[in-house]
Design an enzyme around this catalytic site. Sequence first.
Site, PDB file in Angstrom:
ATOM      1  N   GLU A 109      57.397  42.783  27.206  1.00  0.00           N
ATOM      2  CA  GLU A 109      56.410  41.582  27.194  1.00  0.00           C
ATOM      3  C   GLU A 109      57.114  40.542  26.844  1.00  0.00           C
ATOM      4  O   GLU A 109      58.085  40.105  26.158  1.00  0.00           O
ATOM      5  CB  GLU A 109      55.493  41.782  25.823  1.00  0.00           C
ATOM      6  CG  GLU A 109      54.607  42.700  25.882  1.00  0.00           C
ATOM      7  CD  GLU A 109      53.498  42.620  24.817  1.00  0.00           C
ATOM      8  OE1 GLU A 109      53.636  41.634  24.314  1.00  0.00           O
ATOM      9  OE2 GLU A 109      52.893  43.657  24.556  1.00  0.00           O
ATOM     10  N   GLU A 155      53.211  47.380  19.746  1.00  0.00           N
ATOM     11  CA  GLU A 155      53.913  46.460  18.299  1.00  0.00           C
ATOM     12  C   GLU A 155      53.486  47.246  17.124  1.00  0.00           C
ATOM     13  O   GLU A 155      52.833  46.338  16.063  1.00  0.00           O
ATOM     14  CB  GLU A 155      53.377  45.131  18.742  1.00  0.00           C
ATOM     15  CG  GLU A 155      53.951  44.637  19.967  1.00  0.00           C
ATOM     16  CD  GLU A 155      53.486  43.342  20.074  1.00  0.00           C
ATOM     17  OE1 GLU A 155      52.733  42.690  19.204  1.00  0.00           O
ATOM     18  OE2 GLU A 155      54.257  42.234  20.933  1.00  0.00           O
TER      19      GLU A 155
END
EC number: 3.2.1.23
Length: 667
Positions: free
Chosen positions: A297, A146
Amino acid sequence: MGKKLYHGAAYYPELWDEKVIDEDIKMMKQTGINVVRMGEFAWSNMEPKEGQFDLSFFINVINKLYENGIETVMCTPTPTPPIWFTDGHPERMYVERDGRVMGHGSRQHACTNHSYFRERATLITEHIAQAVRSLPGVIGWQIDNEFKCHVSECMCAACKELWHQWLEERYGTVEQLNEAWGTQIWSEYYHSFEQVPQPGHAPFLHNSSLSTMYQLFSMEKIAEFCDEQASIIRKYSGAPITHNSSVMFSVDNEILFKNLDFASFDTYATIDNFPAYLINSDLWRNFKKGKDFWVMETSTSYAASLESYASPHPNGYLKAEAAAAYALGAEGFSYWLWRQQRAGCEQPHSSVISAWGKPTVGYANVLEVEKMRKEIEPIILATRPRQAELAITYSDRAKAFLKTESHRGLNHRALVTDIYEKVLSMGIHRDLIPEGASLEGYKVLLTPFIPYVSSEFLARAKQFVENGGVWIAGPLTGGRTESHTVHTDQALGELENTAGVEVLFTYPMDNSGTIGRAFDVSAPLGMWSSVFEFDQEKSVGMIEQGLSEGKSFINEHCLGAGKIVMLGSMPQGAEGALMLQKLVDHYSQEANLSLRTDVTKGTIVAPRQGDGYSVWFVINMDGNGGSVTLPMEGIDLQTNRKVSPGKLEIGKFEYRVIRINDKECFR
Ligand SMILES: [Zn+2]
């Protein structure tokens, strides 16, 4: 990666002893988890002291998992540089806009542009790649984690130097920069690139050019780091490489994924906002067109940290999410996380198994996903997601422009999701495509909220129109130059000529009492707007009331075999939403869109293409059930029974898979 659908979870074995790891592997097998993602925060485990590398722990876990039929996506641990890297080295840390220097801890605390960070990142990644290169369990790679989710543009001294180099490469001479940015304003004039500041703390707003260019610089630099890491891995491993991103982060996903092998994203949208979940699949499918993506995710039930938690999913929703992802092009569907964190700042986050090793509130839903995965796997593997006929342009560069010029708190993600939701609820199959994507095969293109339209994009959009497409541009599209200044030839620059409109005024219409009428609907108009001269032949939307009464806010212009429709303003409220849907409906009909159903709101149809047949995945997302009209007889692939044409009912969070022996016609 093999020919299968992956059902996975993020795993942190570095937090647990061998007994727990063995127990985890046993339970993963029982649950149906066939892949884990590991290592993205484990730098201090892999290199406990500077220069002392030890990958034996992870090699052992990867092998153990593989012996039990569980494969691994291996990660590089660069979001969490260890204490030996940071201690006593404030110059290596990320610096905020107000000049505050990050301390050690949390994650993303180091500057990813610092030369010593790049050096150590190269070394750790090289050691990991060398260590696991020959392990059969490693089927893929994830670089970092991320990027820019907690931080955006770093203001450190190292970044300042790189910024000056970047500007020199972009502008050549400082005179050209001065000209492009209009630096005679407020005495900003620079005599050398070295004098150009970073957009740090200031009494009032910075020059728009400075703010936007610094964001683009930062976005390019993080993609450059990602490319650098990928090239190291490729020296040792042929397994495909990805990064887990999001529309929310300060990255340009189009540049970021350009040199990666497959796209993946993280999402934690709740059921109330299920279009914000679905939008990802329709977008990430198109960052690496023709290749499957991964949901890297998502929560089994709710996202949480020490200071927040979301509402848990209702039972059944997770299965609907997973079915939608696979049907819309996912190869992998992976949870964050397998076993609840026993430490750190995300202890409350939902998981598959609790920290004490028992099934969580989401566990039964994970089992439902696995049952569904097994059932649909052969169908998914035999088909491909259909390309849509309607595309929406998605631009992270536009996101940077809107961050600089946010008017009244405009949020790029919310604006795009809102348009997406309208198209979704009309039963139209849709793609979100990056600016550089091919327009081949589309019939309708929507390009909203893109302040800067590049000549290159405009040329391709123009060709798309000449070949018969309908291009709907606006609102907010075209009013700014490449350097984030105002056009001085005409309001929308080159776009204005191409679109055959004449913009009379641009001004904010919110709460100005302006009412527009188009497609038999009257609605208030808002946002920063362009008012067009009324033209009997071209005006489609008239301003009925307000400062520009009698003028136009929607114009259409025929060009070649197609049409450019300029939407100069944003219709507001319930009537505005209706007007927008009528506009999309009108031009979709004109363009003969066939990939469209009458599916009820809250339910989706994901069309896939087989060899000489179509498969519809009909999935209820909102928990209220729904229906869709089947245009012809089909076969229910779950029961192998014939389904008559007509109304097909779908229960709460159910999915149905219908095969239709028809190549082209959708309705
Ligand atoms: Zn920096």
